[in-house]
Motif scaffolding. Structure first.
Motif, mmCIF file in Angstrom:
data_model
loop_
_atom_site.group_PDB
_atom_site.id
_atom_site.type_symbol
_atom_site.label_atom_id
_atom_site.label_comp_id
_atom_site.label_asym_id
_atom_site.label_seq_id
_atom_site.Cartn_x
_atom_site.Cartn_y
_atom_site.Cartn_z
ATOM 1 N N LEU A 1 -6.670 35.048 67.320
ATOM 2 C CA LEU A 1 -5.462 34.225 67.316
ATOM 3 C C LEU A 1 -4.213 35.084 67.507
ATOM 4 C CD1 LEU A 1 -6.343 31.856 64.331
ATOM 5 C CD2 LEU A 1 -6.381 31.295 66.776
ATOM 6 N N PRO A 2 -3.208 34.551 68.210
ATOM 7 C CA PRO A 2 -1.978 35.320 68.435
ATOM 8 C C PRO A 2 -1.093 35.364 67.190
ATOM 9 C CG PRO A 2 -1.738 33.124 69.353
ATOM 10 C CD PRO A 2 -3.171 33.230 68.878
ATOM 11 N N LYS A 3 -0.158 36.313 67.193
ATOM 12 C CA LYS A 3 0.845 36.459 66.130
ATOM 13 C C LYS A 3 0.228 36.565 64.747
ATOM 14 C CE LYS A 3 4.458 34.071 68.732
ATOM 15 N NZ LYS A 3 5.479 32.984 68.733
ATOM 16 N N GLY A 4 -0.904 37.249 64.669
ATOM 17 C CA GLY A 4 -1.544 37.455 63.372
ATOM 18 C C GLY A 4 -2.014 36.188 62.702
ATOM 19 N N GLY A 5 -2.220 35.123 63.488
ATOM 20 C CA GLY A 5 -2.669 33.858 62.920
ATOM 21 C C GLY A 5 -1.548 32.986 62.404
ATOM 22 N N ARG A 6 -0.301 33.370 62.653
ATOM 23 C CA ARG A 6 0.834 32.620 62.106
ATOM 24 C C ARG A 6 1.636 31.901 63.191
ATOM 25 N NH1 ARG A 6 1.506 33.942 56.716
ATOM 26 N NH2 ARG A 6 0.375 35.814 56.040
ATOM 27 N N ALA A 7 1.043 31.675 64.351
ATOM 28 C CA ALA A 7 1.744 30.979 65.429
ATOM 29 C C ALA A 7 1.973 29.507 65.082
ATOM 30 C CB ALA A 7 0.960 31.100 66.735
ATOM 31 N N SER A 8 1.101 28.936 64.250
ATOM 32 C CA SER A 8 1.243 27.546 63.828
ATOM 33 C C SER A 8 0.550 27.373 62.481
ATOM 34 C CB SER A 8 0.610 26.588 64.850
ATOM 35 O OG SER A 8 -0.809 26.750 64.870
ATOM 36 N N LEU A 9 0.851 26.275 61.813
ATOM 37 C CA LEU A 9 0.209 25.988 60.534
ATOM 38 C C LEU A 9 -1.294 25.839 60.714
ATOM 39 C CD1 LEU A 9 0.294 25.278 57.525
ATOM 40 C CD2 LEU A 9 0.791 22.903 58.168
ATOM 41 N N GLU A 10 -1.704 25.189 61.812
ATOM 42 C CA GLU A 10 -3.137 24.992 62.050
ATOM 43 C C GLU A 10 -3.846 26.325 62.260
ATOM 44 O OE1 GLU A 10 -0.707 23.414 63.549
ATOM 45 O OE2 GLU A 10 -0.948 21.342 62.852
ATOM 46 N N ASP A 11 -3.201 27.254 62.984
ATOM 47 C CA ASP A 11 -3.792 28.578 63.182
ATOM 48 C C ASP A 11 -3.923 29.306 61.852
ATOM 49 O OD1 ASP A 11 -4.023 28.205 65.864
ATOM 50 O OD2 ASP A 11 -2.612 29.785 66.459
ATOM 51 N N ALA A 12 -2.880 29.224 61.025
ATOM 52 C CA ALA A 12 -2.910 29.904 59.734
ATOM 53 C C ALA A 12 -4.020 29.352 58.851
ATOM 54 C CB ALA A 12 -1.559 29.772 59.031
ATOM 55 N N GLN A 13 -4.200 28.042 58.861
ATOM 56 C CA GLN A 13 -5.250 27.431 58.049
ATOM 57 C C GLN A 13 -6.638 27.854 58.534
ATOM 58 O OE1 GLN A 13 -3.936 23.345 58.516
ATOM 59 N NE2 GLN A 13 -3.142 23.283 56.432
ATOM 60 N N ALA A 14 -6.830 27.869 59.858
ATOM 61 C CA ALA A 14 -8.129 28.279 60.412
ATOM 62 C C ALA A 14 -8.392 29.753 60.130
ATOM 63 C CB ALA A 14 -8.158 28.009 61.915
ATOM 64 N N ALA A 15 -7.368 30.580 60.283
ATOM 65 C CA ALA A 15 -7.519 32.014 60.021
ATOM 66 C C ALA A 15 -7.834 32.267 58.554
ATOM 67 C CB ALA A 15 -6.250 32.754 60.426
ATOM 68 N N ALA A 16 -7.162 31.540 57.667
ATOM 69 C CA ALA A 16 -7.405 31.710 56.234
ATOM 70 C C ALA A 16 -8.834 31.329 55.870
ATOM 71 C CB ALA A 16 -6.411 30.871 55.429
ATOM 72 N N ALA A 17 -9.306 30.215 56.416
ATOM 73 C CA ALA A 17 -10.667 29.768 56.110
ATOM 74 C C ALA A 17 -11.702 30.791 56.559
ATOM 75 C CB ALA A 17 -10.931 28.420 56.781
ATOM 76 N N THR A 18 -11.450 31.421 57.701
ATOM 77 C CA THR A 18 -12.375 32.422 58.228
ATOM 78 C C THR A 18 -12.237 33.753 57.493
ATOM 79 O OG1 THR A 18 -12.197 31.385 60.415
ATOM 80 C CG2 THR A 18 -13.111 33.616 60.328
ATOM 81 N N GLY A 19 -11.012 34.166 57.293
ATOM 82 C CA GLY A 19 -10.772 35.473 56.700
ATOM 83 C C GLY A 19 -11.076 35.559 55.223
ATOM 84 N N GLN A 20 -11.012 34.434 54.509
ATOM 85 C CA GLN A 20 -11.250 34.478 53.067
ATOM 86 C C GLN A 20 -12.670 34.934 52.737
ATOM 87 O OE1 GLN A 20 -8.669 33.963 50.872
ATOM 88 N NE2 GLN A 20 -10.123 34.877 49.429
#
Length: 368
Positions: A67-86
């Motif tokens: 994901l671009p911008k460290g996963g913070r390009a959008s709320l949806e990206d951040a949520q998906a990144a968090a679910a995977t990274g946790q």
């Protein structure tokens, strides 16, 4: 001298920022993390109970998902990144602590878990039990479900609220900077502040809003906000650099925010509240009365902002707008606005029902 030694601090909360745990390429800085685990093990051996508030899930997940911008390009990206990274984050913590003979536990919390009184008490009981069992709780905001409206937004304030819930005496915010400076530390002549006895307007003016790494969500503003919450609960808070090996055992420069006398648990919870529903502005006379431990009367209110119900958490603000206290409103916002600035003998006619004696009772209020 070791920061927050076990003899003086039976329970300690350590917050670790994303930039310390995750390298710029999105990989875990495992050797550094192994040093943290060794430090925690040494403190545990000396009798200290340690909980960790660990960032890094979004940064780790963004790398795995591309994901671009460290996963913070959008709320949806951040949520998906968090679910995977946790998953990756909890696994690495379990491994490095396990190598030191310690058991890790994962706790994911949302803002509501610590703002709702009943859920806060449940979280507090879980933390207490885990720490009592010698387990190292690893906490993070549940970014996979949090939204912009219901989230802490940074793990600095989360760490302070966790300290309150756990009854910890100390909080260490490990960061990419070694404390508070009187101006942006990149500027010539910036002076390091070693100790803060009271957080006032002058201290807040020193805060720089930037996050040096661009990876995290907090800056010095969030750290000072965290210090306010921790200090209100009777916990000292230190900002220290994590840009060294074994930072929990090193005697390095830091800034210590000194707590005043601990408030009763309920008032500490009120003072640390983040999601206030509204604000009642008061005049100078009411501000003086509040400082003397009095309740807020309608006669001292000048203006009501927000949409809140009876029992909601609100802020009480001074004439200059500075927050004076937090408390539970005795009236919904519409009725509070109707009686603001009026005498108690006028309230029944204005409201059409038998009024309550205060806007906010001192028993349900915490001064800031």
């Amino acid at each position: 001298m070791l920061l927050f030694p076990p003899a003086a601090c039976p329970r300690l909360i350590v917050k670790i920022g994303s930039a310390l745990l995750v390298a710029p390429d999105g990989s875990v800085r495992r050797a550094w993390l192994e040093g943290i685990a060794a430090d925690i093990a040494a403190r545990a051996q000396a009798g200290q109970q340690v909980a960790v508030v660990s960032s890094g899930a979004i940064a780790l997940g963004a790398r795995r998902l591309g994901l671009p911008k460290g996963g913070r390009a959008s709320l949806e990206d951040a949520q998906a990144a968090a679910a995977t990274g946790q998953i990756a984050l909890s696994q690495v913590w379990a491994e490095v602590l396990g190598a030191e003979g310690l058991t890790a536990a994962q706790m994911l919390v949302t803002l509501d878990d610590l703002e709702d009184r009943r859920r806060y008490l449940n979280a507090s009981a879980t933390l207490d039990r885990l720490l009592g069992l010698g387990v190292v709780p690893i906490l993070n905001e549940n970014d996979s479900v949090a939204t912009e409206e219901i989230r802490f937004g940074d793990n600095d304030r989360l760490a302070a609220r966790v300290a309150q819930a756990a009854g910890a005496a100390g909080v260490i915010l490990l960061s990419d900077i070694d404390g508070l400076y009187d101006r942006n530390p990149a500027l010539l002549g910036a002076v390091h502040i070693a100790r803060v006895e009271r957080i006032d307007a002058g201290i807040e003016a020193m805060a720089d809003r930037g996050s040096a790494s661009g990876m995290g969500s907090g800056g010095m503003v969030s750290k000072i906000a965290a210090a306010r919450i921790a200090n209100a609960a009777g916990a000292h808070l230190a900002i220290a650099s994590g840009r060294i090996d074994r930072p929990l055992s090193a005697e390095a420069r830091h800034t210590l925010f000194v707590a005043e006398k601990s408030a009763p648990a309920r008032k500490a919870w009120l003072a640390g509240g983040i999601t206030a529903r509204g604000t009642i502005h008061v005049d100078a006379g009411a501000a003086t009365a509040l400082a003397a431990g009095k309740s807020l009367l309608a006669a001292g209110a000048t203006r009501v902002e927000g949409d809140f119900a009876r029992g909601d958490l609100i802020v009480i603000a001074a004439p200059d707008g500075r927050p004076l206290a937090r408390g539970l409103s005795e009236y919904p916002s519409d009725d509070a606005a109707r009686i603001a600035g009026t005498r108690s003998d006028e309230h029944a006619a204005l409201l059409g029902y038998t009024p309550r004696s205060t806007l906010v009772h001192r028993s349900h209020m915490a001064l800031l």
